[in-house]
Design an enzyme around this catalytic site. Structure first.
Site, PDB file in Angstrom:
ATOM      1  N   LYS A 223      -8.538  -5.942  13.769  1.00 47.42           N
ATOM      2  CA  LYS A 223      -7.188  -5.389  13.848  1.00 47.42           C
ATOM      3  C   LYS A 223      -6.138  -6.311  13.253  1.00 47.42           C
ATOM      4  O   LYS A 223      -5.161  -5.845  12.664  1.00 47.42           O
ATOM      5  CB  LYS A 223      -6.836  -5.076  15.314  1.00 47.42           C
ATOM      6  CG  LYS A 223      -5.501  -4.388  15.506  1.00 47.42           C
ATOM      7  CD  LYS A 223      -5.491  -3.015  14.848  1.00 47.42           C
ATOM      8  CE  LYS A 223      -4.186  -2.277  15.121  1.00 47.42           C
ATOM      9  NZ  LYS A 223      -4.159  -0.970  14.436  1.00 47.42           N
TER      10      LYS A 223
ATOM     11  N   SER B 101       0.155  -1.992 -16.521  1.00 44.16           N
ATOM     12  CA  SER B 101      -0.468  -1.719 -15.237  1.00 44.16           C
ATOM     13  C   SER B 101      -0.237  -0.265 -14.804  1.00 44.16           C
ATOM     14  O   SER B 101      -0.625   0.645 -15.515  1.00 44.16           O
ATOM     15  CB  SER B 101       0.015  -2.730 -14.194  1.00 44.16           C
ATOM     16  OG  SER B 101      -0.983  -2.929 -13.207  1.00 44.16           O
TER      17      SER B 101
END
Length: 286
Positions: A206, A154
């Site tokens: 939010k 990765s």
């Protein structure tokens, strides 16, 4: 124990370029009463060079070892954006430390070549690709080899893919070119314990991803789009670094490749033990 919230913020609800099995270990460790001591292996010390059996040169003013004119920069353990130290610490290596060591080694007259000594499952997306670009742009200044002392997956593979050559041992691995994000939701657990969380917000989105409320379809789609964008960047970066087609890299679907299979797919250049790879670099330097 006082650093648990900080660690949780860096592990959950944020994109990671890390081997999925490592992510599962992290999840299990945190679930077990946040036993952070179980998260990382190793004692944070500089990687020993005895597996290359070359004898290191004293370097009191450096944070990397110089062996026969070759700077050895460790890329080990879990990778994080900012660790605040030039050396691996507590099972982690910081992109900031790798970048600083790379810059110093490039400017060091005693250094003829650079080795990234890699053994890592990956880590944070944040900061990774900027470092990869720095390594890629440094090609041609001095030989830069990624020598895997076992595996680089990765984010760690993203880093070594930028090197001039990538060498993997027979039992080592490359790949896992993908991004993962672990979204936690505690709303049912809070309900079971009679805890109500009231979220006061400005802006409809939010509170997306807040652990105290169920993840909405819209929020999931937005987070998936972010992960897809980062995954595309990862694939395109590895394709550029290794001279492969984007289609071929994307087609691996974040698969890991053992030893010679990594060479076959184009993720590595040769299969060698670390000491053999180091001697091969020395022979190339002359």
């Amino acid at each position: 124990m006082k650093n648990l919230p900080h660690l949780a913020q860096r592990l959950f609800n944020t994109p990671l370029a890390i081997l999925p099995q490592k992510a599962e270990v992290v999840m299990a460790a945190l679930a077990d009463r946040f036993g952070v001591a179980k998260l990382f292996r190793g004692n944070g010390e500089m990687v020993a060079l005895d597996h290359w059996d070359m004898g290191d040169e004293p370097a009191p003013d450096r944070c990397y070892e110089v062996v026969a004119g070759i700077a050895v920069i460790p890329v080990t353990g879990t990778l994080v954006n900012k660790l605040g130290t030039m050396r691996p610490y507590s099972g982690m290596t910081g992109y900031d430390g790798i970048r600083a060591n790379l810059s110093m080694a490039l400017a060091d007259d005693a250094v003829r070549a650079i080795v990234l000594d890699a053994e890592s499952p990956g880590g944070e997306v944040a900061g990774c690709f900027d470092l990869v670009d720095d390594i890629y742009r440094a090609r041609g200044d001095k030989p830069i080899w990624g020598i895997l002392t076992e595996s680089a997956y990765s984010a760690a593979y993203g880093i070594v893919s930028a090197c001039d050559k990538v060498i993997v041992p027979r039992t080592g691995g490359t790949g896992s070119v993908g991004v993962i994000s672990m979204l936690t939701e505690w709303s049912r657990a809070l309900d079971e314990h009679g805890i109500t969380v009231s979220i006061i917000k400005y802006g409809d989105r939010k509170a997306d991803g807040n652990e105290a409320i169920p993840l909405s379809r819209e929020a999931r789609e937005r987070f998936q789009a972010d992960v897809d964008a980062m995954g595309d960047l990862f694939v395109e970066t590895v394709a550029r670094n290794r001279g492969l087609s984007v289609k071929k890299v994307r087609g691996t679907q974040a698969t890991t490749f053992l030893g010679a299979k990594g060479v076959d797919i184009g993720f590595a250049d040769a299969v060698m033990a670390p000491n053999e790879a180091f001697r091969s670099l020395l022979a190339e330097l002359g």
